[in-house]
Design a protein around this motif. Structure first.
Motif, PDB file in Angstrom:
ATOM      1  N   ASP A 209       0.829  -1.208   0.000  1.00  0.00           N
ATOM      2  CA  ASP A 209       0.000   0.000   0.000  1.00  0.00           C
ATOM      3  C   ASP A 209       0.862   1.256   0.000  1.00  0.00           C
ATOM      4  OD1 ASP A 209       0.747  -0.961   2.569  1.00  0.00           O
ATOM      5  OD2 ASP A 209      -0.598   0.504   3.503  1.00  0.00           O
ATOM      6  N   GLU A 210       2.036   1.177   0.610  1.00  0.00           N
ATOM      7  CA  GLU A 210       2.934   2.328   0.662  1.00  0.00           C
ATOM      8  C   GLU A 210       3.752   2.472  -0.615  1.00  0.00           C
ATOM      9  OE1 GLU A 210       5.382   2.090   4.121  1.00  0.00           O
ATOM     10  OE2 GLU A 210       3.723   1.517   5.430  1.00  0.00           O
ATOM     11  N   ALA A 211       3.878   1.396  -1.354  1.00  0.00           N
ATOM     12  CA  ALA A 211       4.767   1.392  -2.528  1.00  0.00           C
ATOM     13  C   ALA A 211       4.104   1.931  -3.786  1.00  0.00           C
ATOM     14  CB  ALA A 211       5.277  -0.021  -2.793  1.00  0.00           C
ATOM     15  N   CYS A 212       2.781   1.921  -3.830  1.00  0.00           N
ATOM     16  CA  CYS A 212       2.083   2.363  -5.043  1.00  0.00           C
ATOM     17  C   CYS A 212       0.782   3.069  -4.678  1.00  0.00           C
ATOM     18  CB  CYS A 212       1.809   1.174  -5.956  1.00  0.00           C
ATOM     19  SG  CYS A 212       0.988   1.637  -7.498  1.00  0.00           S
ATOM     20  N   GLY A 213       0.593   4.247  -5.228  1.00  0.00           N
ATOM     21  CA  GLY A 213      -0.595   5.037  -4.923  1.00  0.00           C
ATOM     22  C   GLY A 213      -1.892   4.340  -5.282  1.00  0.00           C
ATOM     23  N   GLU A 214      -1.903   3.600  -6.398  1.00  0.00           N
ATOM     24  CA  GLU A 214      -3.132   2.936  -6.829  1.00  0.00           C
ATOM     25  C   GLU A 214      -3.509   1.799  -5.880  1.00  0.00           C
ATOM     26  OE1 GLU A 214      -5.277   3.779  -9.039  1.00  0.00           O
ATOM     27  OE2 GLU A 214      -4.117   5.494  -9.733  1.00  0.00           O
ATOM     28  N   THR A 215      -2.516   1.132  -5.318  1.00  0.00           N
ATOM     29  CA  THR A 215      -2.796   0.059  -4.361  1.00  0.00           C
ATOM     30  C   THR A 215      -3.173   0.647  -3.003  1.00  0.00           C
ATOM     31  OG1 THR A 215      -1.176  -1.314  -5.511  1.00  0.00           O
ATOM     32  CG2 THR A 215      -1.915  -2.079  -3.364  1.00  0.00           C
ATOM     33  N   GLU A 216      -2.590   1.790  -2.679  1.00  0.00           N
ATOM     34  CA  GLU A 216      -2.972   2.479  -1.449  1.00  0.00           C
ATOM     35  C   GLU A 216      -4.435   2.910  -1.519  1.00  0.00           C
ATOM     36  OE1 GLU A 216      -1.045   5.916   1.354  1.00  0.00           O
ATOM     37  OE2 GLU A 216      -1.184   6.327  -0.787  1.00  0.00           O
ATOM     38  N   ARG A 217      -4.862   3.350  -2.694  1.00  0.00           N
ATOM     39  CA  ARG A 217      -6.251   3.774  -2.885  1.00  0.00           C
ATOM     40  C   ARG A 217      -7.198   2.592  -2.834  1.00  0.00           C
ATOM     41  NH1 ARG A 217      -9.663   3.988  -7.028  1.00  0.00           N
ATOM     42  NH2 ARG A 217      -8.087   3.251  -8.492  1.00  0.00           N
ATOM     43  N   ASN A 218      -6.798   1.487  -3.470  1.00  0.00           N
ATOM     44  CA  ASN A 218      -7.634   0.282  -3.507  1.00  0.00           C
ATOM     45  C   ASN A 218      -6.707  -0.930  -3.609  1.00  0.00           C
ATOM     46  OD1 ASN A 218      -9.417  -1.812  -3.952  1.00  0.00           O
ATOM     47  ND2 ASN A 218     -10.554  -0.794  -5.579  1.00  0.00           N
ATOM     48  N   ILE A 219      -6.656  -1.723  -2.542  1.00  0.00           N
ATOM     49  CA  ILE A 219      -5.731  -2.852  -2.513  1.00  0.00           C
ATOM     50  C   ILE A 219      -6.023  -3.875  -3.611  1.00  0.00           C
ATOM     51  CG2 ILE A 219      -7.030  -4.316  -0.912  1.00  0.00           C
ATOM     52  CD1 ILE A 219      -4.316  -4.870   0.470  1.00  0.00           C
ATOM     53  N   ARG A 220      -7.232  -3.862  -4.147  1.00  0.00           N
ATOM     54  CA  ARG A 220      -7.567  -4.793  -5.225  1.00  0.00           C
ATOM     55  C   ARG A 220      -6.833  -4.475  -6.518  1.00  0.00           C
ATOM     56  NH1 ARG A 220     -13.862  -6.836  -4.821  1.00  0.00           N
ATOM     57  NH2 ARG A 220     -13.855  -7.270  -2.568  1.00  0.00           N
ATOM     58  N   ASN A 221      -6.140  -3.360  -6.561  1.00  0.00           N
ATOM     59  CA  ASN A 221      -5.336  -3.008  -7.735  1.00  0.00           C
ATOM     60  C   ASN A 221      -3.949  -3.645  -7.708  1.00  0.00           C
ATOM     61  OD1 ASN A 221      -7.207  -1.360  -9.083  1.00  0.00           O
ATOM     62  ND2 ASN A 221      -6.658   0.428  -7.848  1.00  0.00           N
ATOM     63  N   VAL A 222      -3.679  -4.473  -6.687  1.00  0.00           N
ATOM     64  CA  VAL A 222      -2.327  -5.004  -6.514  1.00  0.00           C
ATOM     65  C   VAL A 222      -1.827  -5.737  -7.754  1.00  0.00           C
ATOM     66  CG1 VAL A 222      -3.223  -7.081  -5.367  1.00  0.00           C
ATOM     67  CG2 VAL A 222      -0.838  -6.436  -5.052  1.00  0.00           C
ATOM     68  N   TYR A 223      -2.683  -6.532  -8.377  1.00  0.00           N
ATOM     69  CA  TYR A 223      -2.264  -7.276  -9.563  1.00  0.00           C
ATOM     70  C   TYR A 223      -2.544  -6.525 -10.870  1.00  0.00           C
ATOM     71  CZ  TYR A 223      -1.316 -11.283  -6.590  1.00  0.00           C
ATOM     72  OH  TYR A 223      -0.805 -12.125  -5.622  1.00  0.00           O
TER      73      TYR A 223
END
Length: 284
Positions: A209-223
């Protein structure tokens, strides 16, 4: 916001490059709760976590406990993220308690001192090699200047199958700079020793979550995150661990309650660990 994500990295792929079912964790949690090692001599699958200082080893153990207990817990002590020296000093085994008091799940985790750059700093690779074979007793205090010797009280000269490590897991911080060459060399030594013993290996990428803004916004964006996919690819290239053996997770840190999507990633990693460990011990 992330320190290492540039504007381009914030963009996401149209579709995830790895499929995962979000939110409904009932089946995965039930699998974990009903798990029993195939080898009847094995009391528990032993998972050894190693990595750089501050990568999130202790927090990952606590996060696993949170998911299984379905509440916030304080399983393993963890230091603040800014610490530049390892908080963990001793070889400790962490168990997870079942609903019935005094009973525990058949998988345990060993936390160790973090790897540090340079000589006589952090855990020594030779100590972890001994731990892989079950020669390190509970409570051994790591000494960056010297490794455990055969005449030490904490040296286990006759390890059983339950003392040995069954899965080796590298914990890496997705929000950290590139690993220093000396740390990477220590990791490669540990990995080579595990490979010679046939021990299966995985890697966990924390702080997504700290490494990427899009994942911080929504963890479902991880992949869907291009940045995190690259980080996983770099980790695979540096350590030689296949991409399908690298799992991204978010440890519980700021929350005061559990979150289904956070749980989904942690359960995915935990299930792979115990499955790999079960396959390994079934052949012993």
């Amino acid at each position: 916001m992330s320190r290492h994500c540039n504007e381009l990295s914030f963009t996401v792929l149209e579709s995830p490059w790895r499929k995962i079912t979000w939110g409904d964790n009932g089946e995965a949690l039930q699998y974990i709760k009903e798990f029993q090692p195939l080898n009847e001599e094995v009391k528990h699958i032993r998972v050894l976590l190693y990595g750089s200082v501050g990568a999130g080893k202790s927090s990952f153990i606590t996060s696993i406990n949170n998911v299984i207990q379905k509440r916030m817990t304080h399983q393993a002590l963890a230091s603040v993220k800014t610490a530049d020296q390892s908080f963990t000093k001793k070889y400790e085994t962490f168990t997870i308690q079942k609903e019935v008091r005094g009973t525990f799940y058949p998988f345990v985790f060993n936390d160790v001192m973090g790897l540090e750059e340079g000589v006589a700093r952090g855990v020594r690779a030779d100590d972890l090699k001994l731990a892989l074979m079950g020669h390190v007793k509970e409570g051994y205090s790591f000494n960056p200047s010297s490794c455990l010797s055969a005449d030490d009280l904490y040296y286990n000269s006759t390890p059983t199958i339950n003392d040995r490590v069954h899965v080796l897991v590298c914990i890496d911080d997705a929000n950290s700079p590139q690993m220093k060459p000396s740390v990477l060399q220590k990791m490669k030594e540990i990995r080579e020793a595990a490979s010679n013993l046939g021990i299966p290996q995985l890697a966990i990428l924390t702080h997504i979550d700290e490494a990427c803004g899009e994942t911080e916004r929504n963890i479902r964006n991880v992949y869907k995150s291009k940045h995190l996919k690259k980080k996983m690819g770099d980790l695979s290239s540096n350590l030689g661990i296949p991409m399908n053996c690298i799992l991204p997770v978010k440890n519980y840190s700021k929350e005061i309650g559990v979150n289904r999507d956070v749980d989904t990633l942690i359960l995915s990693a935990l299930r792979l660990m115990i499955d790999f460990g079960d396959d390994y011990t079934a052949k012993l």
